[in-house]
Design a protein around this motif. Structure first.
Motif, PDB file in Angstrom:
ATOM      1  N   UNK A  36       0.717 -10.280 -11.410  1.00 53.35           N
ATOM      2  CA  UNK A  36       2.020 -10.920 -11.322  1.00 53.35           C
ATOM      3  C   UNK A  36       2.702 -10.484 -10.029  1.00 53.35           C
ATOM      4  N   UNK A  38       6.621 -10.133  -8.007  1.00 48.61           N
ATOM      5  CA  UNK A  38       8.044  -9.963  -8.243  1.00 48.61           C
ATOM      6  C   UNK A  38       8.796 -10.018  -6.914  1.00 48.61           C
ATOM      7  N   UNK A  40      12.323  -9.019  -5.075  1.00 49.11           N
ATOM      8  CA  UNK A  40      13.397  -8.059  -5.269  1.00 49.11           C
ATOM      9  C   UNK A  40      14.367  -8.101  -4.097  1.00 49.11           C
ATOM     10  N   UNK A  46      14.882  -7.044 -10.017  1.00 47.50           N
ATOM     11  CA  UNK A  46      13.698  -7.812  -9.622  1.00 47.50           C
ATOM     12  C   UNK A  46      13.506  -9.032 -10.514  1.00 47.50           C
ATOM     13  N   UNK A  87      12.132  -8.151  -0.792  1.00 43.40           N
ATOM     14  CA  UNK A  87      10.918  -7.369  -0.955  1.00 43.40           C
ATOM     15  C   UNK A  87      10.076  -8.025  -2.047  1.00 43.40           C
ATOM     16  N   UNK A  89       6.615  -7.580  -4.577  1.00 40.54           N
ATOM     17  CA  UNK A  89       5.684  -6.620  -5.174  1.00 40.54           C
ATOM     18  C   UNK A  89       4.639  -7.343  -6.014  1.00 40.54           C
ATOM     19  N   UNK A 101       1.358  -1.086  -9.575  1.00 43.93           N
ATOM     20  CA  UNK A 101       2.120  -1.927  -8.643  1.00 43.93           C
ATOM     21  C   UNK A 101       1.653  -1.697  -7.207  1.00 43.93           C
ATOM     22  N   UNK A 103       2.763  -1.373  -3.103  1.00 41.78           N
ATOM     23  CA  UNK A 103       3.821  -0.630  -2.434  1.00 41.78           C
ATOM     24  C   UNK A 103       4.985  -1.487  -1.961  1.00 41.78           C
TER      25      UNK A 103
ATOM     26  N   UNK B  44       8.758   1.962  -2.590  1.00 42.05           N
ATOM     27  CA  UNK B  44       8.510   0.812  -3.439  1.00 42.05           C
ATOM     28  C   UNK B  44       8.686   1.133  -4.910  1.00 42.05           C
ATOM     29  N   UNK B  45       8.432   0.140  -5.740  1.00 47.27           N
ATOM     30  CA  UNK B  45       8.523   0.341  -7.181  1.00 47.27           C
ATOM     31  C   UNK B  45       7.354   1.182  -7.671  1.00 47.27           C
ATOM     32  N   UNK B  47       5.565   2.389 -11.256  1.00 47.83           N
ATOM     33  CA  UNK B  47       5.490   2.185 -12.701  1.00 47.83           C
ATOM     34  C   UNK B  47       5.399   3.532 -13.411  1.00 47.83           C
ATOM     35  N   UNK B  95      14.551   1.536 -13.394  1.00 49.55           N
ATOM     36  CA  UNK B  95      14.633   0.208 -14.002  1.00 49.55           C
ATOM     37  C   UNK B  95      13.888   0.177 -15.327  1.00 49.55           C
ATOM     38  N   UNK B 102       1.809  -9.294 -20.692  1.00 47.05           N
ATOM     39  CA  UNK B 102       1.364  -8.657 -19.452  1.00 47.05           C
ATOM     40  C   UNK B 102       2.255  -8.951 -18.260  1.00 47.05           C
ATOM     41  N   UNK B 103       3.462  -9.447 -18.523  1.00 44.40           N
ATOM     42  CA  UNK B 103       4.414  -9.720 -17.447  1.00 44.40           C
ATOM     43  C   UNK B 103       5.720  -8.993 -17.742  1.00 44.40           C
ATOM     44  N   UNK B 107      14.480  -7.953 -16.236  1.00 41.20           N
ATOM     45  CA  UNK B 107      14.721  -6.607 -15.763  1.00 41.20           C
ATOM     46  C   UNK B 107      16.185  -6.220 -15.939  1.00 41.20           C
ATOM     47  N   UNK B 108      16.395  -4.929 -16.112  1.00 32.45           N
ATOM     48  CA  UNK B 108      17.745  -4.405 -16.079  1.00 32.45           C
ATOM     49  C   UNK B 108      18.263  -4.312 -14.649  1.00 32.45           C
TER      50      UNK B 108
END
Lengths: 110, 117
Positions: A36, A38, A40, A46, A87, A89, A101, A103, B44-45, B47, B95, B102-103, B107-108
């Motif tokens: 997937x 995203x 942001x 996001x 951005x 991701x 994820x 970067x 970056x994000x 997980x 977050x 799976x997605x 989001x908060x």
């Protein structure tokens, strides 16, 4: 659980097409059709724009499209607009209830 | 409509713990998951893991195992993330996101946690 590899930045002029790559391994992208993407915008939540490599949720512009080749997923934005500057991701399921994820890639619209 | 609302910003001292809440509405909490991620300044994000709304099953990223705990209150459709032994490297926006098929589909708004002496 290594992060997926994305370019740090891409840029394009309004109206151009840009592609963001996301490289994984045979344990994640190469093994599951569960990537997937995203979008942001800094300071905002996001938003998911692509799932299962190529599918778009309702409400997402058809200028966004996804593809896969081996262990690499790609996001293409056709006819880039100023509002697309954000951005991006990628994310892949990696088995054993683990997600990984990328970067992140900063898109600049020139 | 689906809403995911997180608790407010926190400032903590090194070594302390922080607990962030994630209140959801507009969907069946027990039929979905809640994922937790963070974004450190300029990064970056990342997980962190997830919790299953139906039975409280949790899975943690190995990067946080032993320091993070996810819980939930199904009666309040709320998930919680507690991170202990905070260091300056834990300063980040945290977050939560609804997980479905799976997605991470909703989001908060994010919760800024600042660790500073």
């Amino acid at each position: 659980q290594s992060a997926l590899t994305q370019p740090a930045s891409v840029s394009g002029s309004p109206g151009q097409s840009i592609t963001i790559s996301c490289t994984g391994t045979s344990s994640d992208i190469g093994n599951y059709n569960l990537v997937s993407w995203y979008q942001h915008h800094p300071g905002k939540a996001p938003k998911f724009i692509i799932y299962e490599f190529t599918k778009r949720p309702s409400g997402v512009s058809n200028r966004f499209s996804g593809s896969k080749s081996g262990t690499t997923a790609s996001l293409t934005i056709s006819g880039v607009q100023a509002e697309d500057e954000a951005d991006y991701y990628c994310c892949s399921y990696a088995g054993s209830d683990i997600w990984v994820f990328g970067g992140g890639t900063k898109l600049t619209v020139l | 409509q689906v809403q995911v609302v997180q608790s407010g910003a926190e400032v903590k001292k090194p070594g302390a713990s922080v607990k962030v809440s994630c209140k959801t509405s507009g969907y069946s909490f027990t039929a979905n998951a809640v994922h937790w991620l963070r974004q450190a300044p300029g990064q970056g994000l990342e997980w962190m893991g997830w919790i299953n709304g139906v039975d409280g099953y949790t899975k943690y990223s190995q990067n946080f195992r032993g320091r993070v705990t996810f819980t939930s209150d199904t009666s309040a459709s709320t998930a919680y993330m507690e991170l202990s032994s905070l260091g300056s490297e834990d300063t980040a926006v945290y977050y939560c996101a609804k997980g479905h098929n799976f997605v991470l589909d909703y989001w908060g708004q994010g919760t800024l946690v600042t660790v500073s002496s």
